[in-house]
Scaffold this motif. Structure first.
Motif, PDB file in Angstrom:
ATOM      1  N   ALA A  14       0.827  -1.203   0.000  1.00  0.00           N
ATOM      2  CA  ALA A  14       0.000   0.000   0.000  1.00  0.00           C
ATOM      3  C   ALA A  14       0.862   1.254   0.000  1.00  0.00           C
ATOM      4  CB  ALA A  14      -0.918  -0.017   1.225  1.00  0.00           C
ATOM      5  N   LEU A  74      -7.735  -3.240  -1.483  1.00  0.00           N
ATOM      6  CA  LEU A  74      -6.720  -3.053  -0.449  1.00  0.00           C
ATOM      7  C   LEU A  74      -6.903  -4.116   0.618  1.00  0.00           C
ATOM      8  CD1 LEU A  74      -4.524  -1.374   1.108  1.00  0.00           C
ATOM      9  CD2 LEU A  74      -6.434  -0.152   2.172  1.00  0.00           C
ATOM     10  N   ALA A  94      -5.755  -4.902   4.117  1.00  0.00           N
ATOM     11  CA  ALA A  94      -5.101  -4.092   5.148  1.00  0.00           C
ATOM     12  C   ALA A  94      -4.836  -4.896   6.407  1.00  0.00           C
ATOM     13  CB  ALA A  94      -5.960  -2.878   5.477  1.00  0.00           C
ATOM     14  N   ALA A 102      -2.477   1.712   6.178  1.00  0.00           N
ATOM     15  CA  ALA A 102      -2.719   1.297   4.797  1.00  0.00           C
ATOM     16  C   ALA A 102      -3.938   1.994   4.195  1.00  0.00           C
ATOM     17  CB  ALA A 102      -2.911  -0.217   4.744  1.00  0.00           C
ATOM     18  N   TYR A 103      -4.889   2.379   5.047  1.00  0.00           N
ATOM     19  CA  TYR A 103      -6.134   2.959   4.538  1.00  0.00           C
ATOM     20  C   TYR A 103      -5.881   4.220   3.728  1.00  0.00           C
ATOM     21  CZ  TYR A 103      -9.287  -0.125   7.188  1.00  0.00           C
ATOM     22  OH  TYR A 103      -9.978  -1.195   7.656  1.00  0.00           O
ATOM     23  N   ILE A 154     -11.939  -2.469   0.786  1.00  0.00           N
ATOM     24  CA  ILE A 154     -10.868  -2.576   1.775  1.00  0.00           C
ATOM     25  C   ILE A 154     -11.153  -3.840   2.551  1.00  0.00           C
ATOM     26  CG2 ILE A 154      -9.809  -1.609   3.857  1.00  0.00           C
ATOM     27  CD1 ILE A 154     -10.374   1.166   2.772  1.00  0.00           C
ATOM     28  N   ASP A 158      -9.981  -5.874   5.418  1.00  0.00           N
ATOM     29  CA  ASP A 158      -9.095  -5.788   6.586  1.00  0.00           C
ATOM     30  C   ASP A 158      -8.994  -7.153   7.233  1.00  0.00           C
ATOM     31  OD1 ASP A 158      -7.798  -5.095   9.067  1.00  0.00           O
ATOM     32  OD2 ASP A 158      -8.389  -3.005   8.643  1.00  0.00           O
ATOM     33  N   SER A 193      -0.872  -4.528   3.153  1.00  0.00           N
ATOM     34  CA  SER A 193      -0.034  -3.977   4.210  1.00  0.00           C
ATOM     35  C   SER A 193      -0.151  -4.841   5.442  1.00  0.00           C
ATOM     36  CB  SER A 193      -0.468  -2.556   4.546  1.00  0.00           C
ATOM     37  OG  SER A 193       0.302  -2.092   5.634  1.00  0.00           O
TER      38      SER A 193
END
Lengths: 180, 1001, 417, 101
Positions: B311, B331, B333, B338-339, B355, B357, B420
């Motif tokens: 990221a 993404l 994360a 990373a966001y 995203i 996570d 990330s």
């Protein structure tokens, strides 16, 4: 030699120091004191010290606790030698003529210290290495005696067979100045 | 020409007004000034940049900086200037740059080596230890060449490198490594009150992570403005040195750090005369390490496909280079920081598909920000795999239940996956300094513990999170460093406005169904090490992380594990069920990044590799056609060939000239030491084996020096100039070590002696005039000095004048002929030589070199230390027992000469050898046997030390060391050679003028 | 012992690699052993293997303070050769070369012995004389070593610069074709696995803290960080730490420990076909199977246990490498590390009994111990098993220093006059 | 490259120095009276401590003087340097972090 220092003599110039006379004096404190009297000034007692006799070309350089280099011009050589021999007669000592052992180069210009620090590991700021400081040290693989004679000038005394090596390296490094 | 299709409309730090043309694998592209090769390729939509080491899997950019493991390219300026294995992320773009991908054939897109990917089950970690053993020779002859051809990355340069490299020593009060926010704040604080500060950064531009923060405000100004102003302040301070493109790569004892400055590599046409790179050796009173942190990849199946990247890399490419790494991005994360990548990409018009996570509970601030930006967030997910071959096309996400079963599996289409796992502090230099790392439980990373050297760390490299804390910590560190260096500092407070996320994640491997380590989930991207390989190593009993590293090669690639070590540790600790720090930590080794050999060599090349020491007559020798020999650092004339002569012919001629008339030889390289003081004779008496009390003024004596072990160390003629003054000569190579040895005894054993030493080697030029006509040559030159045999017999000396030149005239001979050595001040050496030369012409005087000198002395049986002796030879072995003053109670080495092995029978003794066939010249170093034609291993009794054709004798002669040789006089020994044994008779080691009459004429 | 072969690899490829077994057991110390080797490097593990395989001592242990192969075994430049001058050395090292040639098969572990040829460069007239003396002595001893002209040297090693544009042009070379390299880690692991299979306990993370002696002064056990262990025979193979371990029994040996460095370049495709050594300008180089140029530097001048050397030592070596192989000036250093080498006054090892009964030592290898691993381990095992040296290591005593019976290879290559 | 405090010249770079082995080994006054073992030890036996080591250096390319130093061989930090002839300073423990000041 100065053609190697292409850009500006103000930055750096390397010249030969005119031939002179030079002796290594070694001995005990009494001998060094007696020699100082003959020489015309107390010999330097502090590491790296330089003593000059005002109004003469004489200079005494501290190279070790029992090793002082005494130098003067060709003209004054015989007189100094005679004075030393007389003055030292009563003291155990060693006085050896090394006038031909070494040659001396003068490196001057605003970048003199910068050039030296390419291959000399000493700290050469004015704070750490003031004017009239002298020491034996290394320039790459050559042993030199380095004597700061001014803010931007150094005398480099070296074994005569090392002259080509040291000046060749300085020329190589100075190309960086020219290109900078 | 392709288009910069992935470039943003505006922004970044590139110069959009200036286009740069370059090629990659022969294809032409354009980028901008300020691009790296990596950013320019991405701008052109090129993600595929390399092939992996082992499986040849297609690889794209993982990172944007120094940690990049995949995008290794060769940059080729011309045939001699090929540099392999450069990271595309560190190659600054210049006009005309030519880059090639590596480790693929025939092309990057189609690489037949990729068959390895299918066969990967056959190549688990360490497979080569288990096979290729039969038949025995097959490894070296068959398998190894194949393995070697497959290994390696880029192609090495094959032509001499024409570039030059520089070196420099520097000192400073405070060295600051890293010019990110912490480093700049440190430099500002440290330099404010006069401390000398050196600030270096590996990047072309100072700023570090600030360059990736378009939205930060520092002290109420945009970060970019604060940066600009701060750098201007630093530039304005005379006590500050700023070095960009300069990597601090080594931390050595006593605060010496090594820096690599790259001067021309970024230039389209490197400036003439400017070195390509420079080595700095910096001695810092105090050091501030502000080296930042590196983001960790996540380890999941297919985490290596082109388009899957960190990221932080996506942020750098966007914010610094104006490049969008994809148009539909997922993404994954593992930390809040990373966001920001998603937010910034979205702001640039990139669609954020999700995203995902991996944590059940993301940080509230970033989570809320994502939701408010309309980005879908899944939490507590894992990645089951990715799709695509030359570019990622999709990703499969899922939740894992506690029993390891898969729930909520979903596949998203995308063209980039950002990941990330949190950040790893860059503690390499701290660790090199021998500081002990401390494991921070809260952050799950190693951070600097107690310092060993005079240094402190600041900012992300010690796990500090957040810009304000980083700036203030940097400022404090700079202040404390300046104060520790004896100067003052000036710490500042900072205030910052910025949406930030924590960099804390958890190292390791994402959980997979059934908790089975997946294949193709890469831990070490460059060396193709997967979590499965790590598991295999552990199954095979490799438990220590150092063992696992070596067995799997994890962390041993050119990135040295910058992105892989912590994930490997996380995996190993999880598998072993121990806390991460218990799993151990591999050592961080110099250098931080690969460093060009050339900077270490620096100016040491060609004639400047070592000093070339010419003698005072060097110019004359060159003009007269001498062939030179290296003896130590000296250039000595070896022989003076005339037209058509080879060495043997020249040496024969030179030898005969000396024997029959007169020869001239430059002996200036002999070491000379002036020993002066009331105790001079006592001193020499204690050192040398000879007696010097009995040496009269004006006389010379051949002296032998042994060390305490009793073996011959040096020799030379010693002249007594006065009661309290000796002129000691040494061998050419021995001069410095003899002086050192003398000083040692004088200073540490016998400080009571009143005697002082001065090297006079270079004070004197020594001209040896040797031969029956020698006296006739010099007599007219010495201003009436009586040089008759009566006035100046062999082994005596006198002061005088050679013309107008003062001289020390010694009647000595290393040839066996009437001989003089004229010592004149070296500055007059060449003139004195020419004076003698002119006088000698009438006698057919011949210059001779070391080779002739060797023959002449061998004819007389004079030894050369280092040739007849080799550090295991006593004076008696060398036939020099006569010189040992046995009546002296002590001298250096005397006690050892009584040691059992030194008095035992069978010691090798110096003898002469005459071959049965007079034309046969034995080879020096040839071995000697008592019995010919033995089977191997033979019983040997000695070896030939010197061997020549003697012109005056018309036959060969040799000197040899032979066991009990002096008892073998007249007997035949054999020299076994490949063509058969050569017979030789043992004789006394004096072949010519055995009575020595010619010395005394 | 699970047999390693292409077949086993194939089988495991289909079995998901689940069938591989630990290569050696994670042994805990027993109360007593017939013999204990201190030091889990190649020399120590090898000695344990030969004690078990050739002398029937299987109730033995190797104790290692860290992890096996983590000392000099894993830190050297893996050069193997036997072209030494003196009979004593040549026999020891050639014994080793002969064992290297079959070691992979004997251990069923590919140690990647690669007889690529070791070429030693001569740069001065004196070098030429010294090398020829070696070559003649080696030939008479049955050790291969041949003289090459500069042109032949370049043909054997194409990157070599034989021009006269360098300070010390190449005047020729001595080539030992049977010399070469091997994979260092594999040597430790291979011996460990084979010794383990014969019952030897390999005990890692077990540092020796004391040596126990009985009323007569003889060894009766050791103390370790994992407890006391009884034994009547202790063989010390602790390289740079030999002085420390022997000191626990009150034995002082003429040893000093110095830092020695090595480094590798980034891996590249095959560029260097052999091993080249230049003693006079301090350069040692080969290319590993992984593609890295492996370069050995000199040791620092002062005693140290830091496993760290100085930058200027590396710089000196790399300057020499760049002169001899000018294309490598653009290559890049990837990794540099230091080891601790224990050096004797004559630079030859000590493989001998000590004044303490039951205490044996194999040390003093200086910069050259890797090449001797199998041979040294083999004769050391013999010495421990029989309480008498093997004929090959009989000259390598402690007493040779007192008596002046030195085996001084370094002195015999004396510097020029 | 170490920094070495020459007792005559102050702190200087290691390049100027030469290491000269263990300190405080006096040459026997009457070597001929030495037994073989005693002489062998004088010639060859040296301390090789892992820790504080008294050693000799010479400021070879400086003032030329030999002197002694106490250095911790586990860290390479010096504790102190002193002139020849002076007794070994009583120092216990290890060298301080950062070395001699």
């Amino acid at each position: 030699m100065s053609e190697w220092f292409a850009k500006s003599a103000a930055q750096a110039a390397l010249t030969d120091v005119p031939e002179g006379r030079r002796w290594v004096l070694r001995g005990g404190d009494a001998a060094l004191a007696a020699a100082g009297a003959a020489f015309g000034a107390s010999l330097p007692a502090q590491a790296g010290g330089v003593a000059r006799v005002a109004g003469t070309p004489r200079a005494a350089l501290w190279l070790g606790p029992d090793e002082i280099w005494l130098g003067t011009s060709m003209d004054d050589g015989a007189a100094l030698e005679a004075a030393l021999q007389t003055g030292l007669a009563a003291h155990a000592h060693s006085l050896v003529d090394i006038s031909h052992r070494n040659v001396a180069l003068e490196l001057s210009g605003t970048h003199a210290a910068w050039l030296l620090n390419s291959l000399c590991p000493l700290e050469l700021t004015l704070e750490a290495f003031p004017v009239d400081t002298v020491t034996r040290t290394l320039f790459s693989k050559a042993e030199i005696v380095l004597w700061r004679t001014g803010e931007h000038s150094f005398q480099i005394v070296l074994g005569r067979s090392f002259r080509g090596y040291v000046s060749g390296l300085l020329a190589e490094v100075s190309r960086e100045l020219a290109a900078a | 020409m392709s288009q910069n299709t992935c470039r943003t409309a505006a922004g970044g730090r590139i110069d959009r007004s200036r286009l740069v043309n370059f090629t990659f694998d022969g294809k032409a592209f354009t980028g901008h000034v300020g691009d790296t090769l990596a950013s320019a390729l991405l701008a052109n939509g090129v993600h595929l940049v390399g092939r992996s080491f082992k499986y040849h899997r297609p690889r794209g950019l993982l990172a944007a900086g120094v940690e990049e493991p995949n995008a290794l390219v060769a940059v080729v300026r011309d045939t001699a200037r090929r540099t392999p294995n450069l990271r595309a992320t560190q190659v600054e773009l210049y006009e005309g740059l030519v880059a090639e991908s590596q480790n693929r054939w025939p092309s990057l897109q189609f690489d037949v080596g990729a068959v390895n990917d299918l066969l990967s089950p056959l190549f688990p970690a360490g497979f080569y230890y288990k096979t290729f053993m039969w038949p025995r020779k097959a490894w070296h002859q068959v398998f190894e060449p194949v393995v070697r051809e497959a290994a390696g990355l880029g192609k090495p340069p094959t032509e001499p490198d024409p570039d030059t490299y520089a070196q420099r020593f520097a000192h400073c009060d405070v060295l600051v490594v890293g010019a990110g926010p912490a480093g700049i704040a440190a430099a500002l604080a440290a330099s404010a009150k006069g401390a000398s500060v050196l600030l270096c950064d590996e990047q072309p531009e100072f700023g570090g992570s600030l360059l990736d923060e378009p939205n930060a405000q520092v002290n109420d100004h945009p970060a970019a403005e604060w940066l600009k102003a701060s750098l201007a302040t630093l530039r304005g301070r005379a006590n500050v040195t700023l070095l960009s493109r300069t990597t601090c790569f080594g931390y050595f004892a006593h605060n010496m750090l090594s820096l690599n400055e790259r001067l021309t590599e970024h230039q389209a046409t490197p400036m003439t005369g400017v070195p390509r790179e420079r080595l700095w050796q910096v001695r810092a009173k105090e050091v501030v390490l502000a080296t930042g942190a590196i983001e960790r990849p996540l380890v999941f199946p297919g985490n290596d496909r082109p388009g899957v990247m960190l990221a932080s890399a996506a942020r750098t490419f966007l914010n610094r280079y104006g490049v969008k790494v994809g148009s539909r991005v997922v993404l994954v994360a593992g930390c809040d920081a990373a966001y920001l990548a998603a937010f910034e990409l979205r702001a640039a018009g990139v669609k954020i598909e999700r995203i995902a996570d991996i944590r059940p509970a993301p940080g509230e601030a970033v989570h809320a920000a994502a939701l408010s930006a309309g980005i879908a967030v899944s939490t507590g997910v894992t990645v089951l795999g990715t799709f695509g071959w030359l570019r990622v096309t999709g990703i499969t996400l899922a939740h894992l239940a506690d029993d390891g079963s898969v729930q909520d599996r979903e596949t998203l289409d995308c063209d980039a996956v950002l990941m990330s796992g949190g950040y790893t502090p860059t503690v390499h230099l701290f660790s090199q300094s021998r500081g002990k790392l401390r494991f921070d439980e809260a952050q799950q990373v190693f951070v600097p513990g107690n310092s060993v050297e005079r240094e402190r760390s600041a900012g992300a490299c010690c796990g500090t999170d957040g810009l304000r804390a980083t700036l203030e910590e940097g400022s404090q560190a700079g202040t404390s460093a300046a104060e520790a260096a004896g100067k003052a500092g000036s710490a500042e407070g900072y205030h910052v406005q910025l949406l930030e996320g924590s960099m804390v994640g958890t190292p390791g491997v994402l959980p997979q169904p059934g908790n089975i380590p997946p294949s193709k989930a890469f831990v070490d991207f460059q060396n193709d090490v997967t979590s499965k390989d790590l598991a295999l190593a552990m199954r095979e009993g490799f438990e220590s992380v150092e063992h696992i590293k070596r067995y799997t090669t994890n962390g041993m690639a050119t990135d040295q594990g910058k992105t892989s070590n912590m994930n490997s540790l996380g995996f190993v600790s999880a598998e072993k069920g121990v806390a991460l720090p218990k799993a151990g930590l591999t050592t961080f080794r110099m250098p931080y990044t690969p460093i060009t050999f050339g900077i270490f060599a620096g100016y040491d090349r060609g004639d400047l590799f070592d000093p070339v020491r010419p003698t005072p007559t060097h110019a004359w020798a060159v003009a007269n056609g001498a062939v030179f020999e290296d003896v130590g650092l000296w250039k000595r004339s070896r022989y003076f060939p005339r037209a058509g002569e080879n060495m043997h012919a020249a040496v024969d001629r030179e030898c005969l000239a000396v024997r029959n008339s007169v020869g001239l030889f430059d002996a200036s390289t002999l070491g000379k030491i002036e020993v002066v003081g009331p105790d001079a004779a006592t001193f020499l008496n204690r050192l040398y084996v000879n007696n010097f009390n009995t040496l009269a003024e004006g006389k010379c004596r051949y002296g032998i020096l042994t060390r305490e072990d009793g073996f011959v160390y040096d020799d030379g003629v010693i002249a007594r100039l006065a009661e309290d003054r000796f002129h000691v000569t040494t061998t050419t190579g021995g001069a410095p070590r003899v002086l050192h040895m003398m000083e040692d005894y004088l200073q540490t054993e016998w400080p009571d002696l009143q005697v002082w030493l001065t090297s006079t080697t270079e004070q004197w030029s020594v001209i040896a005039v040797q031969g029956p006509k020698a006296r006739e040559v010099i007599a007219p030159l010495v201003n009436g000095l009586d040089v008759s045999n009566a006035a100046l017999p062999h082994m005596s000396m006198v002061r005088g004048m050679l013309g107008d030149i003062p001289m020390l005239l010694m009647r000595v001979s290393f040839t066996g002929e009437l001989g003089y050595e004229i010592n004149v001040p070296a500055g007059h050496g060449q003139r004195a030589w020419e004076m003698v030369w002119a006088a000698g012409l009438a006698y057919g005087m011949t210059p001779y070199g070391t080779e002739t000198m060797h023959v002449l002395r061998a004819e007389k049986g004079y030894v050369i230390v280092g040739q007849e002796t080799d550090g295991t030879v006593t004076p008696d072995d060398a036939g020099l027992g006569w010189a040992v003053a046995k009546s002296k109670p002590d001298f250096v080495g005397k006690r050892s000469l009584a040691r059992p092995a030194l008095v035992a029978k069978g010691r090798k003794q110096l003898v002469g050898l005459l071959t049965a066939e007079p034309k046969t010249v034995l080879e020096e170093g040839a071995q000697i046997a008592a019995v010919p034609e033995q089977p191997v291993p033979m019983k040997l009794i000695g070896h030939v030390t010197s061997s020549y054709h003697s012109a005056v004798l018309g036959r060969s002669i040799a000197l040899a060391l032979v066991a009990d040789g002096r008892a073998l006089m007249g007997q035949t020994v054999y020299i076994p050679m490949p063509g058969g044994a050569i017979a030789a008779q043992v004789v006394a080691p004096v072949f010519y003028d055995t009575e020595g009459a010619k010395l005394h004429v | 012992m699970q047999k390693f072969s292409a077949w086993s690899l194939l089988k495991e490829a289909f079995g998901g690699q689940q069938g591989w077994q630990p290569q050696w057991r994670r042994a805990a110390p027993k109360a007593e052993y017939d013999a204990i080797i201190v030091g889990g490097g190649g020399h120590g593990l090898g000695a344990a293997y030969y004690l078990a395989a050739e002398h029937g001592l299987t109730n033995i242990a190797v104790v290692e303070k860290g992890w096996i192969g983590g000392g000099n075994t894993g830190r050297n430049t893996t050069i193997i050769r036997s072209n030494y001058l003196f009979n004593e050395s040549a026999q020891l090292y050639d014994h080793s070369v002969k064992l290297w040639e079959t070691l992979s098969q004997v251990l069923n572990y590919n140690v990647m012995f690669s007889p690529r040829g070791v070429m030693m460069l001569a740069h001065t007239v004196h070098d030429v004389q010294v090398f020829k003396r070696h070559i003649h002595a080696n030939r008479a001893n049955g050790v291969d070593n041949e003289w090459l002209t500069p042109e032949e040297a370049k043909a054997f090693c194409p990157p070599l610069n034989i021009g006269d544009d360098i300070r010390y042009p190449v005047m020729g070379a001595a080539l030992q074709r049977r010399g070469g390299t091997a994979r260092h880690d594999a040597v430790a692991w291979g011996y460990a696995r084979a010794a383990d299979a014969l019952g030897v306990d390999i005990i890692e993370n077990c540092e020796v803290t004391g040596i126990r002696r009985d009323a007569n002064g003889a060894v009766e056990g050791i103390e370790t960080t994992r407890g006391a262990i009884r034994t009547r025979k202790v063989g010390v193979s602790a390289a740079g730490h030999s002085s420390v371990v022997l000191g626990m029994a009150g034995v002082k040996l003429p040893l000093e420990s110095f830092p020695l460095q090595a480094l590798v370049s980034e891996p590249v495709k095959p560029a260097f076909p052999c091993v080249v050594m230049s003693n006079s300008i301090h350069a040692y180089i080969s290319q590993s199977d992984k593609g890295e140029l492996v370069i050995g530097a000199s040791s620092d001048s002062y005693n140290s246990y830091t496993q760290r050397g100085s930058l200027h030592i590396n710089a000196h070596t790399l300057a020499a490498i760049c002169e001899l192989f000018p294309a490598f000036r653009r290559m890049r250093m990837l990794r540099n590390w230091g080891g601790i080498v224990d050096v004797t006054p004559d630079r030859s090892p000590i493989i001998a009994k000590t004044p303490v009964k039951g205490l044996y030592v194999n040390c003093g290898w200086g910069t050259g111990g890797f090449k001797a691993t199998p041979g040294s381990a083999h004769v050391f095992a013999h010495t421990i098993a029989h309480d008498e040296p093997h004929a090959i290591n009989a000259p390598f005593t402690i007493e040779r220093f007192r008596d002046g019976l030195l085996i001084d290879e370094a002195a015999a290559a004396a510097v020029a006059h | 490259m170490l920094v070495i405090h020459c007792p005559y010249c102050g702190p200087r770079p290691e390049l100027e120095f030469r290491h000269c082995g263990q300190a405080h080994i006096a040459r026997p006054l009457d070597p001929s009276a030495q037994t073989a073992d005693e002489w062998g030890e004088y010639l060859y036996l040296r301390e090789n401590p892992k820790g504080m080591h008294a050693e000799r250096w010479r400021h070879m390319h400086g003032c030329g003087r030999f002197f002694n130093a106490l250095r911790d061989t586990t860290t390479d930090f010096f504790v102190t340097t002193y002139k020849c002839g002076e007794p070994r300073p009583a120092v216990s423990g290890t060298a301080p972090a950062g070395g001699q000041r």
